[in-house]
Design a protein around this motif. Structure first.
Motif, PDB file in Angstrom:
ATOM      1  N   ARG A 496       0.845  -1.184   0.063  1.00 30.68           N
ATOM      2  CA  ARG A 496       0.078  -0.043   0.153  1.00 30.68           C
ATOM      3  C   ARG A 496       0.659   1.329   0.043  1.00 30.68           C
ATOM      4  NH1 ARG A 496      -0.639   2.843   4.959  1.00 30.68           N
ATOM      5  NH2 ARG A 496      -2.704   3.524   4.133  1.00 30.68           N
ATOM      6  N   PHE A 497       0.336   2.223  -0.642  1.00 31.48           N
ATOM      7  CA  PHE A 497       0.643   3.574  -0.387  1.00 31.48           C
ATOM      8  C   PHE A 497      -0.211   4.524   0.564  1.00 31.48           C
ATOM      9  CE2 PHE A 497       3.119   2.226  -4.100  1.00 31.48           C
ATOM     10  CZ  PHE A 497       4.309   2.304  -3.857  1.00 31.48           C
ATOM     11  N   THR A 498       0.211   5.725   1.155  1.00 29.33           N
ATOM     12  CA  THR A 498      -0.942   6.573   1.732  1.00 29.33           C
ATOM     13  C   THR A 498      -0.889   7.512   0.667  1.00 29.33           C
ATOM     14  OG1 THR A 498       0.052   6.028   3.890  1.00 29.33           O
ATOM     15  CG2 THR A 498      -1.010   8.015   3.529  1.00 29.33           C
ATOM     16  N   THR A 499      -2.192   7.679   0.089  1.00 26.45           N
ATOM     17  CA  THR A 499      -2.334   8.855  -0.526  1.00 26.45           C
ATOM     18  C   THR A 499      -2.965  10.253   0.202  1.00 26.45           C
ATOM     19  OG1 THR A 499      -4.846   8.000  -0.992  1.00 26.45           O
ATOM     20  CG2 THR A 499      -3.058   7.261  -2.502  1.00 26.45           C
ATOM     21  N   GLN A 500      -2.973  11.279  -0.548  1.00 30.99           N
ATOM     22  CA  GLN A 500      -3.465  12.567   0.088  1.00 30.99           C
ATOM     23  C   GLN A 500      -3.980  13.327  -0.997  1.00 30.99           C
ATOM     24  OE1 GLN A 500      -0.862  15.876   0.412  1.00 30.99           O
ATOM     25  NE2 GLN A 500      -1.631  16.168   2.774  1.00 30.99           N
ATOM     26  N   PRO A 501      -5.349  13.237  -0.807  1.00 29.59           N
ATOM     27  CA  PRO A 501      -6.243  12.844   0.221  1.00 29.59           C
ATOM     28  C   PRO A 501      -6.658  11.401   0.205  1.00 29.59           C
ATOM     29  CG  PRO A 501      -7.767  13.948  -1.288  1.00 29.59           C
ATOM     30  CD  PRO A 501      -6.171  14.152  -1.800  1.00 29.59           C
ATOM     31  N   ALA A 502      -7.194  10.788   1.244  1.00 28.29           N
ATOM     32  CA  ALA A 502      -7.403   9.413   1.377  1.00 28.29           C
ATOM     33  C   ALA A 502      -8.132   8.682   0.193  1.00 28.29           C
ATOM     34  CB  ALA A 502      -8.044   8.860   2.602  1.00 28.29           C
ATOM     35  N   GLN A 503      -9.127   9.655  -0.290  1.00 27.01           N
ATOM     36  CA  GLN A 503     -10.170   9.268  -1.401  1.00 27.01           C
ATOM     37  C   GLN A 503      -9.649  10.111  -2.629  1.00 27.01           C
ATOM     38  OE1 GLN A 503     -12.387   6.729  -1.018  1.00 27.01           O
ATOM     39  NE2 GLN A 503     -11.733   6.570   1.043  1.00 27.01           N
ATOM     40  N   GLY A 504      -9.177   9.311  -3.780  1.00 29.43           N
ATOM     41  CA  GLY A 504      -8.685   9.745  -4.945  1.00 29.43           C
ATOM     42  C   GLY A 504      -7.536  10.711  -5.068  1.00 29.43           C
ATOM     43  N   GLY A 505      -6.864  10.374  -3.932  1.00 23.73           N
ATOM     44  CA  GLY A 505      -5.605  11.470  -3.927  1.00 23.73           C
ATOM     45  C   GLY A 505      -4.458  10.742  -4.640  1.00 23.73           C
ATOM     46  N   VAL A 506      -3.209  11.387  -4.503  1.00 23.25           N
ATOM     47  CA  VAL A 506      -2.064  11.208  -5.300  1.00 23.25           C
ATOM     48  C   VAL A 506      -1.044  10.398  -4.211  1.00 23.25           C
ATOM     49  CG1 VAL A 506      -2.034  13.326  -6.765  1.00 23.25           C
ATOM     50  CG2 VAL A 506      -0.952  13.461  -4.686  1.00 23.25           C
ATOM     51  N   ALA A 509       4.173  13.844  -4.595  1.00 21.21           N
ATOM     52  CA  ALA A 509       4.081  15.234  -5.025  1.00 21.21           C
ATOM     53  C   ALA A 509       2.771  15.815  -4.272  1.00 21.21           C
ATOM     54  CB  ALA A 509       3.819  15.631  -6.373  1.00 21.21           C
ATOM     55  N   GLN A 510       2.824  15.344  -2.766  1.00 19.62           N
ATOM     56  CA  GLN A 510       1.737  15.639  -2.088  1.00 19.62           C
ATOM     57  C   GLN A 510       2.088  17.064  -1.092  1.00 19.62           C
ATOM     58  OE1 GLN A 510       1.542  12.446   0.694  1.00 19.62           O
ATOM     59  NE2 GLN A 510       0.735  11.192  -0.859  1.00 19.62           N
ATOM     60  N   ASN A 511       1.009  17.634  -0.395  1.00 20.87           N
ATOM     61  CA  ASN A 511       1.377  18.499   0.736  1.00 20.87           C
ATOM     62  C   ASN A 511       1.918  18.066   1.740  1.00 20.87           C
ATOM     63  OD1 ASN A 511       0.472  21.294  -0.516  1.00 20.87           O
ATOM     64  ND2 ASN A 511      -1.829  19.947  -0.849  1.00 20.87           N
ATOM     65  N   GLY A 512       3.199  17.309   1.645  1.00 13.93           N
ATOM     66  CA  GLY A 512       3.567  16.624   2.955  1.00 13.93           C
ATOM     67  C   GLY A 512       4.413  15.513   2.475  1.00 13.93           C
ATOM     68  N   MET A 513       4.719  14.482   3.287  1.00 17.23           N
ATOM     69  CA  MET A 513       5.637  13.169   2.952  1.00 17.23           C
ATOM     70  C   MET A 513       4.927  12.034   3.167  1.00 17.23           C
ATOM     71  SD  MET A 513       5.726  12.402   6.093  1.00 17.23           S
ATOM     72  CE  MET A 513       4.905  13.193   7.443  1.00 17.23           C
ATOM     73  N   TRP A 514       3.822  12.003   3.287  1.00 18.15           N
ATOM     74  CA  TRP A 514       3.036  10.745   3.446  1.00 18.15           C
ATOM     75  C   TRP A 514       3.278   9.602   2.369  1.00 18.15           C
ATOM     76  CZ3 TRP A 514       1.641  11.580   8.338  1.00 18.15           C
ATOM     77  CH2 TRP A 514       1.335  12.880   8.662  1.00 18.15           C
ATOM     78  N   GLY A 515       3.376   9.961   1.398  1.00 16.49           N
ATOM     79  CA  GLY A 515       3.389   8.875   0.157  1.00 16.49           C
ATOM     80  C   GLY A 515       4.541   8.173   0.523  1.00 16.49           C
TER      81      GLY A 515
END
Length: 565
Positions: A496-506, A509-515
Motif C-alpha cells: 500500500r501507499f498512503t495517498t493524500q487525500p485518502a479518497q482519490g488522492g495522489v 508530490a503531496q502537501n507533505g511526505m505521507w506517500g
C-alpha cells in the motif's frame, strides 16, 4: 545459517536536477520533495483530508485581535542527532528569514507580515504580526536546527550536504553525488514512528520513457507524472495498477510583461511588445485550450483558467459567460491590429522565443501546437528546449518572451497568489524574490493584502476569486491546463501507499511526505509453501520509484510551498 536481513530500500528515480539541499534556497520541485522528507514544518496537512494537524507544534492559539499567535512545541521530539527540538529552533528559523534577504529566497512571503518572533521558553514561540494573517496555520517553511545553522555562515554559500544532515523529518540525508543520486535513511527516532522502509534513494534518469518500460518489466515499482501516452500504455498490464487523481498543479505559459526588479528597474530582454496587455490578451485568445487539452494532454487534464486548480473547489475560479477571452483567432488578429502590431511583407507581426524543457513530452508537443495556433495570427515562435539549468538561468535574468512553467499549489491558496505581488519581484541583483511571471499590479496587490487579513471565509473566498480574475485579465501568463496526476505502481510488489487525500488522492508530490513515509513493502514468496525456496519480504530487495519532475521555469526564486515544476 541465518543471514543478516538486508535493508528495505525505496528507490526513487528523478529526471529533474536538484538545485540545492539548502531549504532556504531550494526551489526545484525535486528539491522541495526531498526537503519535505528531511524537515518538519510548524504545522502539517493531514494525509486523509488535508486538515491542519500537528508537526513541530502540537497546539496553537491566537489573541482576540489576531495579531499574536502562540505555538507550543512539546517535549520529546528530537533532531536526528538526538538534540531536542525546541521553540528556539522555530524562532531561529523565522528570524533568520526576517534578517537575511537570501534566507527569504524560497519562502519569504510567509514572513513579510511578521513583526517579531520570540521563543519565551523551550516550549513556547510567540509570533506577532503587523496585520492579521489568515495563513498562520499554513506556514510551509522547513524548520531547521539552530545548533547546526547558527554555525552555517553565509546562507547563499551553505550547501547543507555535510552528511548525515541533521533534520526532524522521517528520513535523514546520508549521501549526495550531484547528477547521480541522493540517499537517505529512515529516522528511527522520528516522533511519528519510523518509516516502513529503511532507506530511500533518489536516482537520476535521463528521461521517463526507460523508467516506464522498466515498470512493465518489474524493475521499478512506482512511476509518477507520466505522459498520457505512457499512462495508457500500462492499461491492462499484469501486476500494474494505475492511479489517475485530480492533481494540485497547473501548467502555464508565461508571457514576459516586462521583467523588472521590485524597484521597477527593467531587467532581461523580453520583447517590448509584450508589455502591452492587448498583445498578451491576443496571444491568449489565439490558443484553443480545449484543443490543447485534447491533443497534448489526451484528455487527462482540465482546461485552465485561474491560479487555483479545481481540486480545491471552494477557491477555484472560472470566467463567466461574459468572458471576452474565449478562443477567437479573428478577434485576436483585430486586437493586434488595434495595438499597432502590424504584419510585415511576409505576414509576420512578431517573432518570439518560446522556452521549454528538453526531454519533456508536454513541452515538445505543446510547442508545436502553439507554433501553429500563434502562426495564424502572425506570431512566429523560435522554440528552444533546453536543460533545467539553462531554463533557470534564462528566466532568472528575464531573457525570455514565452516560457512553459507550472506550479503545484497548496491547500491554502495564499502562496500561489503571493507569487504575483510586486514585492515578490527580485532585488537589484536579480535575486531574493519568488515572483512567477514578473507581474506587478496595484489592484492585484490591494486585493492580495485584503485576503491575507480576512478571517471570514466566505469573504476571503470572494477576494481570492477576484485576484484570479485580475490575473486572468492582465495575462502575465496563461494557465493552460490543470493536469491529472498519472501514476502507476507494481501492485504485485507493493502492499500500500498512503495517498493524500485518502479518497482519490495522489501518491507522490503531496502537501507533505505521507506517500514515502506510509509506503509498505508487500510480503511475497518465490515458491509455493513447502518448496526449498525461503519466504521473504520485499525488504530483501529494492522498491524503485520514479518521480518525473515536470515543468520548470525560473527556479531560482521558487518555493517549497508552491513547488515550481
Amino acid at each position: 545459517m541465518a543471514t543478516a536481513q538486508q535493508p528495505a530500500i525505496l528507490k526513487v528515480a528523478i529526471v529533474q536536477q536538484i538545485d540545492s539541499l539548502n531549504p532556504f534556497l531550494a526551489v526545484f520541485q525535486s528539491s522541495t520533495e526531498i526537503n519535505r522528507l528531511m524537515y518538519d514544518y510548524l504545522t502539517a496537512y493531514a494525509a486523509d483530508d488535508q486538515r491542519v494537524t500537528e508537526a513541530i507544534a502540537n497546539r496553537w492559539e491566537t489573541s482576540p485581535d489576531r495579531l499574536t499567535w502562540t505555538f507550543t512545541v512539546p517535549q520529546g521530539k528530537k533532531w536526528s542527532d538526538g538534540q531536542p527540538i525546541t521553540a528556539h529552533d522555530v524562532a531561529f528559523t523565522y528570524n533568520l528569514m526576517l534578517t537575511d534577504e537570501v534566507a527569504r529566497t524560497a519562502n519569504g512571503s510567509f514572513v513579510t507580515n511578521f513583526e517579531s518572533v520570540t521563543a519565551t521558553d523551550d516550549r513556547t514561540v510567540v509570533i506577532k504580526t503587523k496585520a492579521p494573517q489568515v495563513t498562520m496555520l499554513a506556514l510551509d517553511v522547513p524548520i531547521v536546527p539552530r545548533h547546526v545553522w547558527e554555525k552555517a555562515g553565509s546562507i547563499k554559500d551553505y550547501t547543507n550536504d555535510r552528511t548525515p544532515v541533521v533534520g526532524s523529518g522521517p528520513f535523514v540525508l546520508t549521501e549526495h553525488v550531484p547528477g547521480q543520486f541522493i540517499k537517505l535513511k529512515a529516522n528511527k527516532d522520528y516522533w511519528r514512528g519510523a518509516a516502513k522502509y529503511d532507506e530511500l534513494h533518489f536516482v537520476y534518469f535521463q528521461n521517463s520513457d526507460a523508467a516506464v518500460q522498466a515498470l512493465g518489466k518489474g524493475e521499478v515499482d512506482l512511476v509518477n507524472r507520466m505522459a498520457p501516452a505512457q499512462f495508457e500504455s500500462l492499461a491492462g498490464r499484469a501486476g500494474v495498477t494505475r492511479n489517475k487523481a485530480q492533481g494540485r498543479r497547473f501548467t502555464e505559459l508565461l508571457i514576459n510583461p516586462g521583467a523588472a526588479t521590485r524597484t521597477g528597474e527593467p531587467i532581461g530582454d523580453g520583447n517590448p511588445a509584450l508589455r502591452d496587455v492587448r498583445v498578451r490578451r491576443a496571444i491568449a485568445q489565439a490558443v484553443d485550450l480545449d484543443a490543447l487539452v485534447a491533443r497534448v494532454n489526451l484528455g487527462y487534464a482540465e482546461r485552465g483558467a485561474g491560479l487555483v486548480p479545481p481540486v480545491f473547489t471552494k477557491w477555484h475560479w472560472q470566467p463567466g459567460e461574459q468572458d471576452t477571452r474565449r478562443y477567437d483567432p479573428a478577434a485576436a488578429n483585430a486586437a493586434l491590429d488595434a495595438a499597432g502590431v502590424a504584419r510585415d511583407a511576409g505576414g509576420t507581426r512578431l517573432s518570439l522565443r518560446l522556452l521549454g524543457r528538453a526531454g519533456r513530452a508536454y513541452d515538445e508537443q505543446a510547442s508545436e501546437y502553439l507554433k501553429k495556433s500563434l502562426g495564424e495570427v502572425g506570431i512566429t515562435l523560435d522554440v528552444r528546449l533546453v536543460s533545467d539549468n539553462q531554463l533557470n538561468e534564462a528566466t532568472t535574468v528575464g531573457s525570455y518572451d514565452l516560457a512553459f512553467s507550472g506550479w503545484a499549489t497548496n491547500v491554502d491558496p495564499d502562496f500561489v497568489l503571493s507569487l504575483h505581488t510586486c514585492a515578490q519581484r527580485p532585488g537589484a541583483d536579480g535575486k531574493g524574490g519568488t515572483t512567477d511571471a514578473y507581474f506587478c499590479d496595484e489592484t492585484y496587490d490591494r486585493l492580495y493584502a485584503r485576503q491575507l487579513s480576512e478571517f471570514d471565509e466566505a469573504k476571503r473566498i470572494e477576494l481570492v476569486k477576484q485576484l484570479q480574475a485580475r490575473f486572468y485579465d492582465q495575462v502575465p501568463a496563461v494557465v493552460l491546463a490543470y493536469d491529472n496526476a498519472l501514476e502507476a505502481y507494481r501492485s504485485d510488489h507493493v502492499a500500500r501507499f498512503t495517498t493524500q487525500p485518502a479518497q482519490g488522492g495522489v501518491i507522490m508530490a503531496q502537501n507533505g511526505m505521507w506517500g514515502y513515509y506510509g509506503a509498505e513493502p508487500a510480503q511475497f514468496s518465490a515458491r509455493a509453501a513447502g518448496s526449498r525456496w525461503p519466504v521473504f519480504a520485499i525488504g530483501g530487495g529494492l522498491l524503485v520509484v520514479l518521480l518525473v519532475a515536470g515543468l520548470l521555469v525560473a527556479g531560482r526564486r521558487r518555493a517549497t510551498a508552491g513547488e515550481r515544476e
